[in-house]
Enzyme design. Structure first.
Site, PDB file in Angstrom:
ATOM      1  N   ARG A 157      -3.411   5.698 -12.608  1.00  0.00           N
ATOM      2  CA  ARG A 157      -1.892   5.498 -12.275  1.00  0.00           C
ATOM      3  C   ARG A 157      -1.248   6.966 -12.789  1.00  0.00           C
ATOM      4  O   ARG A 157      -0.131   6.805 -12.962  1.00  0.00           O
ATOM      5  CB  ARG A 157      -1.514   4.420 -13.094  1.00  0.00           C
ATOM      6  N   SER A 234       2.622  -5.038 -13.169  1.00  0.00           N
ATOM      7  CA  SER A 234       1.917  -4.693 -14.426  1.00  0.00           C
ATOM      8  C   SER A 234       2.917  -4.169 -15.492  1.00  0.00           C
ATOM      9  O   SER A 234       3.089  -3.007 -15.019  1.00  0.00           O
ATOM     10  CB  SER A 234       0.549  -4.016 -14.353  1.00  0.00           C
ATOM     11  N   GLU A 329       3.393   0.763 -18.226  1.00  0.00           N
ATOM     12  CA  GLU A 329       3.028   1.348 -16.736  1.00  0.00           C
ATOM     13  C   GLU A 329       4.217   1.862 -15.929  1.00  0.00           C
ATOM     14  O   GLU A 329       4.392   2.612 -15.344  1.00  0.00           O
ATOM     15  CB  GLU A 329       2.169   0.099 -16.047  1.00  0.00           C
TER      16      GLU A 329
HETATM   17  C1  LIG Z   1       5.486  -8.347  -7.867  1.00  0.00           C
HETATM   18  C2  LIG Z   1       4.969  -6.735  -8.094  1.00  0.00           C
HETATM   19  C3  LIG Z   1       3.380  -6.426  -7.856  1.00  0.00           C
HETATM   20  C4  LIG Z   1       3.317  -5.230  -8.019  1.00  0.00           C
HETATM   21  N1  LIG Z   1       1.740  -4.741  -7.709  1.00  0.00           N
HETATM   22  C5  LIG Z   1       1.329  -3.388  -7.791  1.00  0.00           C
HETATM   23  C6  LIG Z   1       0.007  -3.223  -7.376  1.00  0.00           C
HETATM   24  O1  LIG Z   1      -0.654  -4.118  -6.971  1.00  0.00           O
HETATM   25  N2  LIG Z   1      -0.517  -2.036  -7.519  1.00  0.00           N
HETATM   26  C7  LIG Z   1       0.523  -1.100  -8.158  1.00  0.00           C
HETATM   27  O2  LIG Z   1       0.068   0.232  -8.352  1.00  0.00           O
HETATM   28  N3  LIG Z   1       1.655  -1.376  -8.499  1.00  0.00           N
HETATM   29  C8  LIG Z   1       2.251  -2.556  -8.275  1.00  0.00           C
HETATM   30  N4  LIG Z   1       3.394  -3.026  -8.654  1.00  0.00           N
HETATM   31  C9  LIG Z   1       4.539  -1.737  -9.124  1.00  0.00           C
HETATM   32  C10 LIG Z   1       5.469  -1.220  -8.044  1.00  0.00           C
HETATM   33  O3  LIG Z   1       5.306  -2.013  -6.736  1.00  0.00           O
HETATM   34  C11 LIG Z   1       4.964   0.149  -7.553  1.00  0.00           C
HETATM   35  O4  LIG Z   1       4.569   1.071  -8.481  1.00  0.00           O
HETATM   36  C12 LIG Z   1       5.866   0.782  -6.397  1.00  0.00           C
HETATM   37  O5  LIG Z   1       5.018   1.855  -5.783  1.00  0.00           O
HETATM   38  C13 LIG Z   1       7.283   1.179  -7.050  1.00  0.00           C
HETATM   39  O6  LIG Z   1       7.917   1.767  -5.857  1.00  0.00           O
HETATM   40  P1  LIG Z   1       9.354   1.387  -5.945  1.00  0.00           P
HETATM   41  O7  LIG Z   1      10.001   2.073  -4.651  1.00  0.00           O
HETATM   42  O8  LIG Z   1       9.945   0.133  -6.136  1.00  0.00           O
HETATM   43  O9  LIG Z   1       9.790   2.539  -7.165  1.00  0.00           O
HETATM   44  P2  LIG Z   1      10.728   2.317  -8.447  1.00  0.00           P
HETATM   45  O10 LIG Z   1      10.774   1.251  -9.213  1.00  0.00           O
HETATM   46  O11 LIG Z   1      12.327   2.562  -7.733  1.00  0.00           O
HETATM   47  O12 LIG Z   1      10.583   3.826  -9.268  1.00  0.00           O
HETATM   48  C14 LIG Z   1       9.780   3.693  -9.983  1.00  0.00           C
HETATM   49  C15 LIG Z   1       9.464   5.287 -10.345  1.00  0.00           C
HETATM   50  O13 LIG Z   1       9.339   6.042  -9.171  1.00  0.00           O
HETATM   51  C16 LIG Z   1      10.147   7.250  -9.429  1.00  0.00           C
HETATM   52  N5  LIG Z   1      10.543   7.365  -7.782  1.00  0.00           N
HETATM   53  C17 LIG Z   1      10.659   6.433  -6.766  1.00  0.00           C
HETATM   54  N6  LIG Z   1      10.982   6.846  -5.671  1.00  0.00           N
HETATM   55  C18 LIG Z   1      10.641   8.151  -5.634  1.00  0.00           C
HETATM   56  C19 LIG Z   1      10.588   9.238  -4.886  1.00  0.00           C
HETATM   57  N7  LIG Z   1      10.742   9.196  -3.560  1.00  0.00           N
HETATM   58  N8  LIG Z   1      10.342  10.574  -5.462  1.00  0.00           N
HETATM   59  C20 LIG Z   1      10.015  10.757  -6.630  1.00  0.00           C
HETATM   60  N9  LIG Z   1      10.042   9.630  -7.430  1.00  0.00           N
HETATM   61  C21 LIG Z   1      10.254   8.613  -7.137  1.00  0.00           C
HETATM   62  C22 LIG Z   1      11.658   6.654  -9.823  1.00  0.00           C
HETATM   63  O14 LIG Z   1      12.400   7.474 -10.164  1.00  0.00           O
HETATM   64  C23 LIG Z   1      10.862   5.851 -11.128  1.00  0.00           C
HETATM   65  O15 LIG Z   1      10.229   6.895 -12.074  1.00  0.00           O
HETATM   66  C24 LIG Z   1       4.008  -4.169  -8.595  1.00  0.00           C
HETATM   67  C25 LIG Z   1       5.359  -4.477  -8.761  1.00  0.00           C
HETATM   68  C26 LIG Z   1       5.900  -5.805  -8.573  1.00  0.00           C
HETATM   69  C27 LIG Z   1       7.176  -6.350  -8.950  1.00  0.00           C
END
Ligand SMILES: Cc1cc2nc3c(=O)[nH]c(=O)nc-3n(C[C@H](O)[C@H](O)[C@H](O)COP(=O)(O)OP(=O)(O)OC[C@H]3O[C@@H](n4cnc5c(N)ncnc54)[C@H](O)[C@@H]3O)c2cc1C
Length: 337
Positions: A157, A234, A329
């Site tokens: 990660r 997570s 995480e």
């Molecule tokens: C129900 C649920 C299930 C999940 N299952 C998984 C799984 O199976 N596997 C897994 O790996 N993760 C999982 N996640 C975590 C999450 O979905 C991922 O990490 C996802 O990729 C986050 O994307 P986001 O756009 O929501 O990021 P955000 O939550 O909006 O941002 C997260 C971080 O990324 C940064 N960020 C966002 N966009 C950008 C960009 N364009 N450029 C640079 N930085 C950026 C933000 O500044 C922040 O630091 C899960 C979450 C939930 C709620």
């Protein structure tokens, strides 16, 4: 009415947003990023808010929410803007007969968020299919095309984007396959749903369906009516340790390039925190998901302070039992525990 992070994040907690800008295209994102100043200027870039926890004080400065929607499919190369919803992308490419990311179905968040923690599930990782990505460098103001080798993937990660506000992902290009067969299915429960042997393959659309069904059962597909999904997935990262403490020797482990990776879910459960734990603890607004010990969930009315208190309680309980300190995480902004 003031927008709060509770409105913008999947855990539905967090205080007011300072100045919210929504980037509706890649050129618009570049324009907003340029106007937000250099690397030292406070800026929070976000996508779906599914891996983000912001304090009750909120973020008083600029927030750029990526909602760019450009998508191009050229043979087996797929380029999607950072603001495209990840699971919409998976659904689209699977519908086009492309294979390679079907096991990453049902994960919330944006395309731009996926390289940040090299999103992975059921044996697949974003980095397995990443061909290139376009990045905005806030230090130099330049737009660069990067190869996956520049992203610092490797350890569980991790990437150069995690915990850095220098680089912003503008778009991502994935190299998929048109052979009609999924990646080998390595998860026994998913293989069983498909009626195939572990290691076998199936049609990508069938694997997508099986993975979503499996994730739903674990409370890992967003559903506004289901508090088990009011989470960041997570909450704690699987710890990677140079040396495993004697007391944690029985925990399931996997090799990692930085040492040994332990299962955080196992440590939490075996330290006395089963799924559902927390309803009778504190004010009861935060508890472990009843289907997944690694997901801290908002049962309704939780504040970020409530979540931090509960996270510290779980972390300390695991450390007391196993000498292993769990870390988040998700990205914690203006809050800590
Ligand atoms: C129900 C649920 C299930 C999940 N299952 C998984 C799984 O199976 N596997 C897994 O790996 N993760 C999982 N996640 C975590 C999450 O979905 C991922 O990490 C996802 O990729 C986050 O994307 P986001 O756009 O929501 O990021 P955000 O939550 O909006 O941002 C997260 C971080 O990324 C940064 N960020 C966002 N966009 C950008 C960009 N364009 N450029 C640079 N930085 C950026 C933000 O500044 C922040 O630091 C899960 C979450 C939930 C709620």
């Amino acid at each position: 009415m003031t927008t709060t992070f509770a409105d913008l994040t999947t855990m539905r907690i967090g205080g007011p947003v300072g100045r919210l800008h929504v980037a509706t295209s890649v050129p618009h994102a570049i324009e907003l990023l340029g106007a937000a100043g250099g690397a030292g200027d406070p800026l929070l870039v976000m996508g779906g808010g599914s891996n983000l926890v912001v304090g009750d004080v909120g973020w008083p400065d600029t927030v750029i929410k990526m909602a760019s929607s450009e998508l191009d499919i050229d043979g087996d190369l797929v380029t999607a803007a950072a603001g495209v919803e990840w699971d919409e992308l998976v659904k689209t490419v699977v519908g086009e007969g492309l294979a390679g990311i079907e096991a990453l179905s049902g994960i919330p968040g944006s395309v731009g968020g996926t390289p940040v923690q090299n999103v992975g599930a059921y044996g697949s990782l974003t980095s397995d299919v990443l061909d290139a990505l376009t990045v905005y460098d806030r230090e130099t103001g330049s737009v660069e095309r990067w190869l996956p080798e520049q992203c610092g993937f490797g350890s569980h990660r991790q990437s150069v984007f995690k915990h850095s506000d220098r680089w912003v992902v503008l778009d991502v290009t994935l190299r998929l396959r048109r052979d009609g067969q999924s990646n080998p299915v390595t998860f026994p429960q998913v293989a069983e749903r498909l009626g195939i042997e572990v290691g076998g393959t199936a049609a990508p659309a069938d694997v997508r369906e099986a993975v979503i069904a499996q994730r739903r059962e674990r409370g890992m597909v967003l559903n506004p009516d289901d508090h088990d999904t009011w989470s960041v997935g997570s909450f704690f990262i699987n710890p990677v340790l140079a040396e495993v403490p004697r007391r944690a020797a029985e925990a399931p482990s996997h090799p990692d390039i930085k040492g040994t990776k332990l299962s955080a879910a196992w440590l939490i459960q075996h330290a006395g925190f089963p799924p559902g734990y927390g309803r009778d603890w504190g004010n009861g607004t935060v508890a472990l998901s009843s289907r997944h010990a690694l997901a801290l969930t908002n049962r309704g009315g939780a504040t970020t302070a409530d979540v931090m208190k509960f996270a510290a309680h779980i972390r300390d309980g695991v450390e007391a039992r196993y000498d292993v300190r769990l870390n988040p995480e998700c990205d914690l902004v203006n809050c800590s525990f």
